[in-house]
Write a protein that holds these residues in place. Structure first.
Motif, mmCIF file in Angstrom:
data_model
loop_
_atom_site.group_PDB
_atom_site.id
_atom_site.type_symbol
_atom_site.label_atom_id
_atom_site.label_comp_id
_atom_site.label_asym_id
_atom_site.label_seq_id
_atom_site.Cartn_x
_atom_site.Cartn_y
_atom_site.Cartn_z
ATOM 1 N N ILE A 15 0.832 -1.205 0.000
ATOM 2 C CA ILE A 15 0.000 0.000 0.000
ATOM 3 C C ILE A 15 0.867 1.256 0.000
ATOM 4 O O ILE A 15 0.663 2.181 -0.781
ATOM 5 C CB ILE A 15 -0.945 0.000 1.214
ATOM 6 N N VAL A 16 1.891 1.266 0.849
ATOM 7 C CA VAL A 16 2.789 2.426 0.911
ATOM 8 C C VAL A 16 3.512 2.620 -0.418
ATOM 9 O O VAL A 16 3.633 3.732 -0.938
ATOM 10 C CB VAL A 16 3.806 2.252 2.062
ATOM 11 N N PHE A 17 3.988 1.510 -1.014
ATOM 12 C CA PHE A 17 4.722 1.595 -2.285
ATOM 13 C C PHE A 17 3.841 2.178 -3.398
ATOM 14 O O PHE A 17 4.265 3.049 -4.167
ATOM 15 C CB PHE A 17 5.209 0.207 -2.684
ATOM 16 N N VAL A 18 2.591 1.720 -3.477
ATOM 17 C CA VAL A 18 1.672 2.213 -4.511
ATOM 18 C C VAL A 18 1.425 3.716 -4.336
ATOM 19 O O VAL A 18 1.422 4.486 -5.310
ATOM 20 C CB VAL A 18 0.351 1.434 -4.472
ATOM 21 N N MET A 19 1.225 4.159 -3.110
ATOM 22 C CA MET A 19 0.947 5.574 -2.879
ATOM 23 C C MET A 19 2.143 6.445 -3.249
ATOM 24 O O MET A 19 1.992 7.498 -3.874
ATOM 25 C CB MET A 19 0.586 5.795 -1.393
ATOM 26 N N VAL A 20 3.352 6.019 -2.908
ATOM 27 C CA VAL A 20 4.557 6.791 -3.228
ATOM 28 C C VAL A 20 4.745 6.880 -4.735
ATOM 29 O O VAL A 20 5.010 7.954 -5.294
ATOM 30 C CB VAL A 20 5.801 6.153 -2.562
ATOM 31 N N MET A 21 4.633 5.751 -5.436
ATOM 32 C CA MET A 21 4.823 5.731 -6.878
ATOM 33 C C MET A 21 3.765 6.571 -7.584
ATOM 34 O O MET A 21 4.035 7.229 -8.598
ATOM 35 C CB MET A 21 4.780 4.299 -7.393
ATOM 36 N N LYS A 22 2.555 6.554 -7.077
ATOM 37 C CA LYS A 22 1.486 7.332 -7.700
ATOM 38 C C LYS A 22 1.801 8.818 -7.647
ATOM 39 O O LYS A 22 1.678 9.536 -8.648
ATOM 40 C CB LYS A 22 0.152 7.043 -6.998
ATOM 41 N N ASN A 23 2.212 9.301 -6.482
ATOM 42 C CA ASN A 23 2.526 10.726 -6.349
ATOM 43 C C ASN A 23 3.719 11.123 -7.213
ATOM 44 O O ASN A 23 3.765 12.211 -7.768
ATOM 45 C CB ASN A 23 2.816 11.056 -4.882
ATOM 46 N N LYS A 24 4.672 10.205 -7.343
ATOM 47 C CA LYS A 24 5.902 10.506 -8.088
ATOM 48 C C LYS A 24 5.631 10.687 -9.571
ATOM 49 O O LYS A 24 6.239 11.531 -10.238
ATOM 50 C CB LYS A 24 6.907 9.368 -7.871
ATOM 51 N N PHE A 25 4.740 9.847 -10.136
ATOM 52 C CA PHE A 25 4.498 9.890 -11.576
ATOM 53 C C PHE A 25 3.180 10.569 -11.957
ATOM 54 O O PHE A 25 2.794 10.560 -13.120
ATOM 55 C CB PHE A 25 4.498 8.454 -12.129
ATOM 56 N N LYS A 26 2.491 11.129 -11.008
ATOM 57 C CA LYS A 26 1.170 11.690 -11.261
ATOM 58 C C LYS A 26 1.203 12.786 -12.321
ATOM 59 O O LYS A 26 0.390 12.792 -13.253
ATOM 60 C CB LYS A 26 0.597 12.247 -9.952
ATOM 61 N N GLU A 27 2.149 13.700 -12.201
ATOM 62 C CA GLU A 27 2.217 14.815 -13.135
ATOM 63 C C GLU A 27 2.594 14.345 -14.533
ATOM 64 O O GLU A 27 2.103 14.837 -15.535
ATOM 65 C CB GLU A 27 3.227 15.858 -12.623
ATOM 66 N N PHE A 28 3.512 13.343 -14.614
ATOM 67 C CA PHE A 28 3.993 12.883 -15.921
ATOM 68 C C PHE A 28 2.872 12.236 -16.739
ATOM 69 O O PHE A 28 2.787 12.398 -17.959
ATOM 70 C CB PHE A 28 5.126 11.891 -15.710
ATOM 71 N N PHE A 29 2.021 11.483 -16.027
ATOM 72 C CA PHE A 29 0.955 10.762 -16.723
ATOM 73 C C PHE A 29 -0.340 11.569 -16.851
ATOM 74 O O PHE A 29 -1.318 11.061 -17.368
ATOM 75 C CB PHE A 29 0.620 9.461 -15.964
ATOM 76 N N LYS A 30 -0.312 12.814 -16.395
ATOM 77 C CA LYS A 30 -1.557 13.553 -16.233
ATOM 78 C C LYS A 30 -2.370 13.636 -17.521
ATOM 79 O O LYS A 30 -3.583 13.466 -17.515
ATOM 80 C CB LYS A 30 -1.252 14.955 -15.705
ATOM 81 N N THR A 31 -1.695 13.930 -18.648
ATOM 82 C CA THR A 31 -2.418 14.149 -19.904
ATOM 83 C C THR A 31 -2.414 12.938 -20.827
ATOM 84 O O THR A 31 -3.266 12.811 -21.706
ATOM 85 C CB THR A 31 -1.811 15.356 -20.640
ATOM 86 N N LYS A 32 -1.440 12.038 -20.680
ATOM 87 C CA LYS A 32 -1.287 10.953 -21.653
ATOM 88 C C LYS A 32 -1.500 9.571 -21.036
ATOM 89 O O LYS A 32 -1.128 8.571 -21.629
ATOM 90 C CB LYS A 32 0.101 11.005 -22.284
ATOM 91 N N ILE A 33 -2.090 9.547 -19.861
ATOM 92 C CA ILE A 33 -2.199 8.293 -19.135
ATOM 93 C C ILE A 33 -2.973 7.224 -19.911
ATOM 94 O O ILE A 33 -2.573 6.059 -19.969
ATOM 95 C CB ILE A 33 -2.837 8.518 -17.740
ATOM 96 N N GLU A 34 -4.098 7.604 -20.546
ATOM 97 C CA GLU A 34 -4.913 6.606 -21.235
ATOM 98 C C GLU A 34 -4.183 6.011 -22.429
ATOM 99 O O GLU A 34 -4.255 4.788 -22.676
ATOM 100 C CB GLU A 34 -6.244 7.222 -21.676
ATOM 101 N N LEU A 35 -3.468 6.855 -23.175
ATOM 102 C CA LEU A 35 -2.712 6.336 -24.321
ATOM 103 C C LEU A 35 -1.585 5.423 -23.866
ATOM 104 O O LEU A 35 -1.320 4.378 -24.484
ATOM 105 C CB LEU A 35 -2.155 7.493 -25.151
ATOM 106 N N ILE A 36 -0.924 5.793 -22.791
ATOM 107 C CA ILE A 36 0.172 4.962 -22.280
ATOM 108 C C ILE A 36 -0.367 3.630 -21.785
ATOM 109 O O ILE A 36 0.197 2.561 -22.063
ATOM 110 C CB ILE A 36 0.925 5.711 -21.154
#
Length: 966
Positions: A15-36
């Motif tokens: 649970i902790v690992f998922v939350m940390v990774m989500k915050n780290k990559f949130k901005e990068f995937f913000k606009t292109k997440i569905e295509l990725i």
């Protein structure tokens, strides 16, 4: 206990690992997440397709869709000749002597059947029969030879009279008469006489094969132990293999190699039918079928590569000759049959048969069962017709000895004309033998040796038979004009025999005239049975019929590679994303649903309306995952639920409990409910001694580590057994396991499952001890490994089950007197030398309904456990009856008879116990002990009987044993 701690740590870390990774990559995937996400899913889908990850699910989907497609019709000319159960019952067990199906071929020729395909491998010679009529055979051979030679000379003489033979060509015709006719007749006479001591069924069958004409036999394209003569194999290759196939990319051979690899235990080979028989046939086809990895037959290879030529599939090969196919071309996804002849005209046309990516044709199966598909003619009907014909001739012979004294002299003389028919039938039979003598086989070019049979030969023979039975029928019909004929049974028998014969003859002729016949064994005892999308037991005869039916009806199923279907979905989803980019969240969620709906509907329509199949499971998963990912990206309202689940996971470890909380979050609240469930307690016997043995072997510091390691493995094995039987682990208290059945998920059979869990626990325990005996400490008293053995107590009743504790720390557990009773019953095992003890309430619930009689148990007396005043009757669970030795079950039944005498009168405690009851009970317990000495509970009750007989005379008796300790 230890496993719970580790699971909690793993869950928290994830649970902790998922939350940390989500915050780290949130901005990068913000606009292109569905295509990725789509690109990642597409890549994973390609990998899954290439590795056939969900192939079996695709097979199931294909079968389901095939069942709702428009059913293909059965071609009216396809007939299956079955060696079925009834045929075996009437004719005899398989294998039959080969003359039986040989005679069937002659009969089929008379009916006008056009093609006979044998799905029977005649690769070995059969045993020869004993000729019990040797002298008759020799006499008939000379008579037949004399008639044949006379017939040939007569034809020569007729030629002179007719002018076809003159002075110029007389010498040539005479040499031809001697070399091709008379020499052959003399040769066959010599062969017939020298072999007259035995009946050569293979030779007879082979001649019948040539007599029929268009007969196809088998070749096995897998390597088998039996090795044929190389020259004979070369004969088969030269004469029967196709050389009109174009395959520039060698796709046929590549597909053959793939099919062999799929079979794993097989390799390519070439084993044709016995040369003696094959040299009389007109066709050859391979019998090997394709079985998908789930054991179902859906597809078939049509051609096999063999030394630069090609072997056709068993039914496909003769079909190509019937359709007079000029050439065949193998393309990347089909085989094109070029220049087929239209049977109704001289025009020719092409057919393209679609193939899967490995070169196999998908079979468009009839939707019925084997028996209901196509036309079937049981082989015994052909055999019976031969018997019926024989009976007619016997009836004719009987008339010679009939008492005709009641008839007038003129009528009697008329009736004796029956002898004429005997003579005529003898002539026809001799004619048949002469025709079979002409069946000498074919050379490699397919030319009949010494001319073989002509259409005129068939015409004369069958016309003579037709005329014979026509005249015989008129003769028997005329009996009605003879006064007093009904008083002569021989005449009545003849009339009935002729009537039945001609009736069956016309029925069979109507069934087989102009037909493509496939002959083989379809009996339930046959190994040549398989599974199809429509039937779990389907004879391979039907497979070959479905192959040619698919081709003749031109109702092919085209399979499209999954990669093309995936490519379509990728393009469709991408376009949908582009079009809906500026939609609101609600509209986006609605349009995302099209990701799943459109491919499902499209592929459904392609299959059901156009017979185009796209393997869809991975594509559906890809579409659904993209739909689901879109929902997650567009909705953030689930954060509160996620936090709730995160805080709750730390308090629950049992999978069933977690599932119930996810389905019904309100179950995480404090409090409990009363439910009728079953509690199970287990505890290790002499665990303190085991602990001491470990410490003595390892020392105090390392002893604790080793003890934890052993206990984790042991309790893990027992816990798995509990959970496999639908149980929930409550807690571990040292070496004790507390568990229950029937919550959080309701289970109407919770008592039975608890008893079954106790059985499986002891089995898992035995397995653990055997596999880990080298790791266990040594028992100082025995010098053997200190085996772990647990006692089990089980009780069923109302208990409080639910979340106990505080909001910060919850425990899903059980409480109540019935829980305590289960714990006490576990300890009661010590007194009775037993291992699984249950209460009467558990036994009555477990040995009930669908589970009635499955469990074996010894019924004990009543026991009053510590801190529980009311006595309870107890039972010792031994195991499942079908897993126990017969002696143990017998001993239990004897023991239970003893308990009846032991407890007799306990419901009247104020009445003194009859000592005779104890004596009878003692004898039953003794007999049970002798029957199965390993069970020690008999000793306990024998001692009690002895005690009561010695000290208890006149005392009150209630059948209750009171426990003094837990």
């Amino acid at each position: 206990m230890f496993a719970n701690v580790h699971l909690q740590e793993i869950i928290l870390y994830d649970i902790v690992f998922v939350m940390v990774m989500k915050n780290k990559f949130k901005e990068f995937f913000k606009t292109k997440i569905e295509l990725i996400i789509m690109a990642v899913f597409a890549l994973l889908s390609v990998m899954a397709i290439q590795t056939s990850l969900f192939q079996k699910l695709d097979y199931r989907l294909y079968d389901s869709m095939l069942k709702i497609t428009k059913e293909i019709e059965a071609h009216p000319n396809i007939v299956i000749v079955d060696v079925d159960d009834e045929s075996l019952g009437r004719v005899g067990s398989w294998p039959w002597t080969r003359d039986i199906l040989g005679n069937a071929l002659i009969r089929m020729k008379e009916f006008g059947a056009k093609q006979a395909v044998f799905d029977i491998e005649y690769i070995s010679p059969s045993s020869k029969g004993v000729n019990e009529n040797l002298s008759d055979t020799v006499n008939k051979t000379f008579i037949d030879g004399e008639q044949a030679i006379s017939s040939s000379i007569s034809e020569f003489a007729n030629g002179i009279e007719g002018g076809t033979v003159n002075a110029k060509n007389a010498h040539e015709h005479a040499e031809n008469l001697i070399s091709n006719e008379i020499d052959g007749i003399l040769y066959e006479m010599q062969k017939e006489i020298t072999s007259g001591f035995e009946l050569d069924y293979d030779d007879f069958f082979a001649r019948c094969v040539q007599f029929f004409g268009n007969t196809s036999l088998t070749v096995n394209m897998r390597h088998i132990a039996q090795k044929g003569d190389e020259s004979e194999e070369n004969y088969a290759r030269t004469r029967f293999l196709f050389n009109n196939v174009t395959d520039e990319k060698n796709l046929i051979q590549k597909g053959n190699i793939y099919s062999v690899k799929e079979e794993a235990s097989q390799e390519l080979g070439f084993t044709p039918a016995l040369h003696k028989i094959l040299s009389r046939a007109q066709g050859l086809g391979f019998t090997n079928v394709i079985v998908d990895k789930d054991g179902i037959r859906r597809r078939i290879e049509l051609l096999n590569f063999q030394d630069g030529k090609y072997v056709g599939q068993l039914s496909f090969a003769p079909l190509m000759k019937i359709l007079d196919v000029q050439s065949m071309e193998r393309t990347s996804n089909s085989i094109i049959l070029q220049g087929l002849k239209n049977p109704n005209s001289d025009s020719r046309y092409n057919i393209s048969i679609p193939l899967d990516k490995h070169g196999r044709m998908l079979i468009n199966w009839l939707h019925e069962s084997y028996v209901d598909s196509f036309r079937h003619v049981p082989a015994y009907l052909l055999y019976n017709l031969d018997l019926a014909e024989k009976l007619i001739i016997e009836n004719l012979a009987d008339i010679k000895n009939a008492d005709l004294s009641s008839l007038s002299e003129e009528d009697a003389e008329y009736i004796l004309n029956a002898m004429y028919f005997e003579d005529e039938y003898e002539k026809i039979s001799n004619s048949k033998k002469r025709l079979l003598l002409k069946c000498r086989g074919f050379d490699e070019e397919g030319n009949a040796i010494r001319g073989g049979l002509s259409e005129e030969d068939y015409e004369k023979y069958f016309s003579a038979r037709t005329e014979f039975f026509k005249n015989l029928k008129e003769f028997s019909d005329s009996f009605a004009t003879v006064q007093g004929f009904d008083q002569i049974p021989e005449l009545s028998e003849l009339s009935k025999s002729i009537e039945f014969y001609l009736r069956d003859f016309e029925i069979l002729k109507g069934s087989m005239e102009g037909s493509f016949c496939i002959i083989g064994n379809s009996a339930t005892s046959s190994t040549d049975l398989g599974v199809t999308p429509f039937s779990k037991q389907y004879a391979n005869l039907g497979l070959h019929a479905n192959v040619i039916n698919t081709i003749l009806q031109k109702k092919f199923i085209r399979e499209i590679d999954s990669l093309w279907g995936l490519a379509f979905c990728v393009v469709f989803i991408f376009l949908t994303m582009c079009i809906t980019a500026k939609f609101s969240t609600g509209k986006k969620n609605f349009t995302r649903f099209l990701y799943v709906i459109v491919p499902v509907v499209l592929f459904y329509i392609l299959m059901t309306q156009f017979n185009i199949y796209v393997p869809f499971v991975i594509i559906f998963a890809f579409s659904f995952l993209n739909y689901f990912a879109g929902i997650i990206v567009n909705f953030h309202a689930i954060n509160s639920d996620k936090k709730f689940l995160q805080s709750t996971f730390s308090a629950y470890v049992a999978p069933a409990v977690v599932d119930e909380i996810i389905k019904n979050p309100e179950t995480a609240q404090l409090g409990g409910n009363s439910k009728n469930i079953t509690a199970l307690f287990s505890d290790v016997k002499t665990f303190s001694g085991f602990t001491e043995a470990v410490n003595n072997a390892e020392g105090e510091s390392k002893g604790a580590e080793r003890l934890v390691s052993i206990l984790n493995g042991y309790l893990g094995a027992l816990s798995d057994a509990i959970m496999d039987c639908h149980g929930t682990i409550d807690k571990y208290v040292g070496d004790e396991i507390v568990s229950f059945f029937g919550a959080p998920v309701d289970d109407d059979e919770n008592a039975f499952h608890a008893c079954l869990a106790g059985i499986r626990m002891l089995q898992a325990e035995a397995k653990y001890n055997e596999e880990n005996k080298d790791k266990l400490p040594i028992n100082p008293h025995t010098g053997e490994p200190f085996y772990l053995n647990s006692r089990v107590g089980i009780n069923t009743g109302n208990m409080v089950v639910g979340n106990m504790g505080t909001k910060k720390k919850l425990n899903y557990t059980i409480m109540g007197n019935n829980v305590n009773l289960a714990s006490r019953l576990e300890g009661t095992n010590k007194v009775y030398n037993s291992w699984i003890m249950c209460s009467d309430s558990t036994w009555n619930a477990a040995d009930n309904g669908a589970n009635k009689g499955l469990l074996a148990a010894r019924k004990f007396d009543f026991v009053r456990v510590v801190n529980i005043e009311n006595p309870v009757q107890i039972h010792c669970i031994l195991g499942l009856k079908d897993e126990l030795p017969a002696k143990q079950i017998e001993a239990a039944e004897i023991f239970n008879e003893g308990i009846k005498w032991y407890l007799k009168g306990n419901d009247f405690p104020d009445t003194p116990k009859d000592p005779e009851d104890f004596k009878k009970a003692y004898q039953f317990f003794k007999n049970a002990k002798e029957c199965f000495p390993q069970d020690m509970s008999s000793d306990v009750f024998m001692k009690r009987c002895s005690y009561f007989l010695k000290y208890g005379s006149g005392e009150k008796w209630d059948g209750v044993f009171t426990m003094k300790e837990k």
